[in-house]
Design an enzyme around this catalytic site. Structure first.
Site, mmCIF file in Angstrom:
data_model
loop_
_atom_site.group_PDB
_atom_site.id
_atom_site.type_symbol
_atom_site.label_atom_id
_atom_site.label_comp_id
_atom_site.label_asym_id
_atom_site.label_seq_id
_atom_site.Cartn_x
_atom_site.Cartn_y
_atom_site.Cartn_z
ATOM 1 N N HIS A 40 0.859 -1.181 0.000
ATOM 2 C CA HIS A 40 0.000 0.000 0.000
ATOM 3 C C HIS A 40 0.898 1.234 0.000
ATOM 4 O O HIS A 40 1.568 1.517 0.994
ATOM 5 C CB HIS A 40 -0.921 0.014 1.220
ATOM 6 C CG HIS A 40 -1.736 1.273 1.317
ATOM 7 N ND1 HIS A 40 -2.643 1.637 0.348
ATOM 8 C CD2 HIS A 40 -1.758 2.273 2.244
ATOM 9 C CE1 HIS A 40 -3.192 2.796 0.679
ATOM 10 N NE2 HIS A 40 -2.669 3.194 1.819
ATOM 11 N N ASP B 167 -7.648 1.655 2.377
ATOM 12 C CA ASP B 167 -7.221 2.604 3.419
ATOM 13 C C ASP B 167 -8.134 3.804 3.611
ATOM 14 O O ASP B 167 -8.081 4.422 4.666
ATOM 15 C CB ASP B 167 -5.793 3.078 3.129
ATOM 16 C CG ASP B 167 -5.121 3.689 4.358
ATOM 17 O OD1 ASP B 167 -5.526 3.344 5.492
ATOM 18 O OD2 ASP B 167 -4.206 4.500 4.200
ATOM 19 N N HIS C 61 -6.143 9.747 -0.623
ATOM 20 C CA HIS C 61 -6.874 9.764 0.639
ATOM 21 C C HIS C 61 -6.111 10.410 1.805
ATOM 22 O O HIS C 61 -6.652 10.484 2.918
ATOM 23 C CB HIS C 61 -7.334 8.350 1.025
ATOM 24 C CG HIS C 61 -6.236 7.347 1.098
ATOM 25 N ND1 HIS C 61 -5.865 6.576 0.020
ATOM 26 C CD2 HIS C 61 -5.416 6.978 2.114
ATOM 27 C CE1 HIS C 61 -4.873 5.780 0.377
ATOM 28 N NE2 HIS C 61 -4.579 6.004 1.646
#
Length: 1010
Positions: free
Chosen positions: A72, A196, A446
């Site tokens: 990630h 996430d 994000h």
């Protein structure tokens, strides 16, 4: 990269397994190793088309555990995008994306069963450009065989609370186009992957479904929600993303991952982890293979209890992992071998390398009937008193800059499309929309527009936006010159938000070009800072139009400063050019100013136009009542500013308010002031009440002629914290409306969702934070209604909002905090300098419920895509020697109907444009004007600047032809749905149904203007 070199003369041992274990000692030389790896690549089992055909074989009747190797990679958070990519400042966070990708590719080549997924094209595209042709060919084969799989595929993994749907579509289009251009259909993601983001919006599911995704996997959901889902076996279901689009158009199979996105406990084999490697040598004192295998089997059986099929997933990776991919793969190789070796004896567990796509394929083949979800996943809490509702409002200056940049990118894209090749290369240099497109895509990450990155990273996000504006300004200048047939000394006043524009403030004569990005004509009040005096303004036909010079808000304590106002009429998808000339020295009669102190009782204070009257309490200076005279509606409305004291932790919970978390120390906020010093300004073109609440909080409440809404322009900051109290500032509207604990917020600027106080649709809520636990993201609007009247507030950026008591509505405008909320940033939200003082607008609509949708839908459209003002001083020169200048232009032959919004008009390739048209009303928003009815357009004669010679319809992200796109079919407990075949495209008759977006790639021929 890959396996570290062994000591001289030492060879690694092999084992008798289901495959041959080989190394450079076995092969004898590095050359043979490379040859062997290439042979291994060619010999991979499975079909040669990426997708479900390349998925690994599973074992029916056994519990199949799909290991999902992944990383990630945040596109900015604790470090900037570049620092993450190159591996700079590893003392802040050890992370280097370039080495991760190097290492993963090397490790995939060592074994044909290994698989890996990658998400963020902002990083991958950069890495790709640095590779040799040979490496690119190798990676293409890995992708073609499904061993390296892309999921999601956007430029970033976007936030879902603070992002506008148009910007989401743009960033996904950018990433998916890169994949399509680079890998063809082999690289097209089948699965969306938002592991996430801190809560999930229903509109996001709808957009993903319309992009052609087959499934959607989530990492974070509310801790209470997850407990209930695990018990009820609802960790996987079909999400119905729209109340207007006919199923299954916006339906998307959605699964909640078992462990957010992290590996199971004790099974993290990365350089960043401290878990023990798997030791299979029984003679070693560190032998742990038997224990770990038993633990793994226990884990698998336990996890299966919460899912409905004999397939489960385990996410094997986390933030910036796989920089040494060999560590991960070597241990997973051993785990797979040892667990599967027990199948004949004690176990019915089968472990395999897999991907989200292959896992989804097995779920689909299970042929089960799935429950349907129709709400969203907001707000998100990861524990009692831990509501992630602060980031809805964090860093409001960045949120506004992002929204302004969205507007300018659409203007840039449209003018590039209207002017054609002349926009890219012209008298002002080389213009380019790509840098702003990429910067805006990065901002959707994000931890970007969400306001949850560190201050230096936020500064870098702003830098990227600013750098993107420059080549777009060149492009816009080239296009305006070509379309207006005149070259001018264009100036883009980027600091108009703080009333700085040298051209208007210093020039005696200047031109004002107003460009309208909407598909309908607009009246726009132009407001420019000027020096004191009298000005004449002439319209495109040379006719003088009314203008006023008025005192600028918040300038009373300094030397007076002035704004010039005039109303501009601008055609659809076009521009009007106005000329402004200063004709006299300062003239005190050119403005009107009336001041009232707090104690003045001489008369009731009011501002009004033909539609709206706003009345103020002459004692307090506060708004008291709003009247809609057109509909004979009157509502007592008290509006003021309050602040919540931010918790730094208490006896109940150590949780503090921070960039992510909102947690007030008390349920009732404190007023910034109970009264305001006021000034009244009235001219023919504007009526204003200027309110000063404190040294750091002021507001202008404004009405222009013809306006059906009240404009509240607030200025907040720098928020004082010398009293050691963090403050979360709200604007609150209190009315006597009976709203029964209900209010309504938009989902990413599109469909509207009903909210209920202390309530969740899918589980019985144990409310631990009565304020923060009732906050929801407000992207463009929030409203309350009593069934007769509706009070709507439209925002100019994303904010958090709620209705905490009947008739009340509040929006958080700014926050400044002294503690960190312990979610990784390790830095309090304590902005200083740029970003500490914020100005914004709330547009307030009072209307009957029956026509409220028409008013707020069209008002939001005008706010998001407000006209772009470009100034020029000095004389112009002809663009074409034989052509007279053009002072007004429209790119359309006729205005679009009110239901239709032009979402995208952008360059797509040589002689090709990308076109998106959408129906912007929902099925229940008819408003007595047939606004929820289908609309049919003729695209062949719609545009004036070019002719469409060929039209192809695509999925929403423009990476698949609609006629060839297909999605997996799912059975739901709401009954069967129909799957009609796409009808043949007729460009002369394109119909849009409520909330439908249709996307086209058009081949065009531009009109010759000279």
């Amino acid at each position: 990269m890959g396996t570290p070199p062994l000591a001289s003369g030492v060879c690694a041992g092999g084992r008798s397994a289901g495959w041959v274990w080989m190394n450079s000692c076995t092969l004898g030389s590095p050359v043979l190793l490379i040859f062997f790896l290439f042979w291994l690549l060619l010999a991979t089992p499975g079909a040669w088309a990426a997708g479900y055909e390349t998925c690994p074989t599973v074992k029916p009747g056994m519990l199949n555990v799909h290991l999902l190797p992944h990383t990630h990679d945040d596109v900015g958070w604790l470090k900037t995008v570049d620092q993450y990519y190159y591996g700079i400042l590893n003392d802040v966070q050890h992370a280097s994306v370039q080495y991760i990708l190097d290492s993963v590719v090397s490790s995939l080549l060592e074994d044909p069963t290994r698989r890996f997924i990658y998400v963020e094209m902002a990083f991958f595209s950069r890495w790709w450009k640095e590779q040799t042709n040979a490496t690119q060919d190798t990676v293409r084969e890995l992708v073609h065989q499904g061993r390296l799989e892309f999921v999601n595929g956007g430029w970033v993994m976007n936030d879902e609370a603070t992002t506008y749907y148009g910007a989401i579509v743009d960033q996904m289009t950018l990433g998916l186009r890169f994949l399509e251009d680079t890998f063809g259909s082999s690289g097209r993601p089948r699965v969306a992957w938002h592991i996430d983001p801190f809560g999930h919006s229903r509109e996001q599911a709808s957009l993903f479904a319309q992009m052609g995704f087959d499934g959607f996997f989530l990492g974070r959901i509310d801790y209470q929600d997850k407990i209930v889902r695990e018990k009820k076996l609802k960790m996987e279901e079909v999400w119905r993303g729209s109340a207007s689009l006919k199923p299954p158009t916006a339906d998307l199979f959605t699964g909640v991952l078992p462990n957010n996105y992290n590996p199971p406990k004790n099974l993290c084999w990365d350089v960043l982890c401290a878990d023990q490697p798997l030791v299979e040598d029984s003679q070693s004192p560190e032998y742990n293979a038997e224990t770990l295998v038993s633990y793994f089997l226990e884990l698998a059986y336990s996890q299966q209890q919460h899912y409905r099929t004999n397939h489960i997933v385990m996410t094997m990776g986390s933030d910036f992992q796989y920089e040494n991919a060999n560590m991960w793969f070597k241990n997973m190789d051993k785990l797979i071998f040892l667990v599967n070796n027990q199948q004949t004896e004690v176990s019915n567990v089968h472990v395999l390398y897999s991907t989200p796509t292959c896992y989804l394929w097995e779920l689909n083949k299970a042929n089960l009937t799935w429950s349907v979800k129709e709400d969203d996943f907001f707000p998100y809490a990861d524990g009692p008193h831990m509501f992630w509702t602060g980031y809805f409002s964090s860093r409001p200056a960045l949120k506004r800059y992002e929204r302004l940049s969205y507007n300018f990118l659409q203007v840039c894209n449209q003018l590039e499309a209207l002017a054609g090749p002349a926009a890219s290369t012209g008298p002002y240099g080389s213009g380019d929309s790509a840098p702003l497109n990429e910067a805006m895509a990065v901002l959707q990450h994000h931890d970007a527009v969400s306001g949850t990155a560190r201050q230096n990273v936020v500064n870098d996000y702003a830098r990227q936006l600013a750098a993107g504006w420059e080549p777009c300004e060149v492009l816009v200048s080239n296009a305006l010159a070509q379309l207006s047939r005149q070259k001018q000394n264009f100036s883009f006043c980027r600091e108009l938000n703080i009333s700085i524009c040298p051209v208007s403030q210093k020039s005696q004569h200047f031109q004002v070009t107003v460009y309208n990005p909407l598909g309908r004509k607009v009246q726009h009040m132009v407001r420019l800072p000027v020096s004191e005096g009298l000005f004449f303004v002439k319209d495109p036909n040379g006719k003088t139009v009314p203008s006023n010079v008025v005192l600028r808000p918040s300038s009373y304590s300094k030397r007076y400063q002035w704004d010039l106002l005039f109303s501009a009429s601008v055609p659809a998808l076009g521009f009007s050019i106005y000329s402004v000339a200063k004709v006299t020295a300062p003239n005190p009669q050119s403005y009107s100013l009336l001041t009232r102190s707090k104690k003045s009782r001489s008369h009731v204070l009011a501002i009004e136009n033909e539609y709206i009257r706003a009345t103020f309490d002459s004692d307090t200076g506060l708004l008291m009542k709003i009247e809609n005279m057109e509909q004979t509606l009157s509502l007592p409305v008290s509006q003021g500013f309050f602040w919540y004291n931010a918790s730094t932790g208490d006896k109940i919970s150590s949780q503090a308010s921070g960039a992510y978390i909102f947690r007030p120390s008390h349920l009732k906020p404190l007023p910034v002031s109970r009264w305001a010093q006021i000034h009244l300004v009235k001219t023919a073109l504007v009526q204003e009440v200027h309110q000063k609440f404190s040294a750091w909080c002021s507001q202008v409440i404004r009405l222009y002629p013809g306006q059906r809404h009240l404009e509240l322009e607030w200025t907040v900051g720098p928020i004082p914290v010398k009293d050691n109290l963090g403050k979360e500032v709200i604007s609150r509207f209190d009315t006597p409306m009976k709203t029964k604990g209900k209010f309504y917020t938009d989902s990413n600027g599109r469909e509207i969702l009903k909210r209920r106080l202390d309530y969740r649709h899918t589980w019985r809520l144990n409310q631990t934070e009565p304020v923060a636990g009732n906050y929801y993201p407000v992207n463009t609007r929030i409203y309350i209604s009593d069934g007769h009247m509706q009070l709507t507030v439209v925002t100019d950026r994303s904010q958090g909002g709620s209705s905490l008591k009947d008739g009340s509505l509040e929006l958080m405008v700014h926050r400044r905090l002294l503690a960190d909320d312990d979610r990784g940033v390790a830095e309090p939200l304590l902005e200083s300098g740029t970003g500490s003082t914020v100005q914004g607008r709330h547009l307030v609509l009072l209307s009957s419920v029956s026509d409220a949708a028409a008013r707020h839908r069209l008002l939001v459209e005008k706010e998001v895509l407000a006209p772009q003002v470009v100034l020029a001083e000095g004389e112009s020169s002809p663009y074409y020697s034989q052509e007279a200048p053009r002072t007004q232009f429209s790119g359309l032959h006729q205005d679009l109907p009110p239901q239709v919004h032009l979402l995208t008009l952008a360059h797509w390739g040589p002689n090709m444009l990308l076109l998106r048209l959408e129906h912007q009303f929902a099925v229940t928003e008819d408003s007595g004007r047939n606004l929820s009815s289908p609309v049919t357009l003729n695209l062949e004669n719609l545009f004036q600047a070019f002719t469409i010679t060929q039209l192809q319809e695509t999925t929403l992200a423009a990476n698949q032809l609609l006629s060839k796109a297909s999605r997996l079919k799912w059975m739901t407990n709401t009954g069967p749905v129909s799957y009609p075949a796409p009808s043949k495209l007729d460009p002369t008759s394109v119909t849009l149904h409520p909330m439908e977006i249709r996307t086209f790639v058009a081949t065009v021929q531009w009109q010759k203007f000279s």
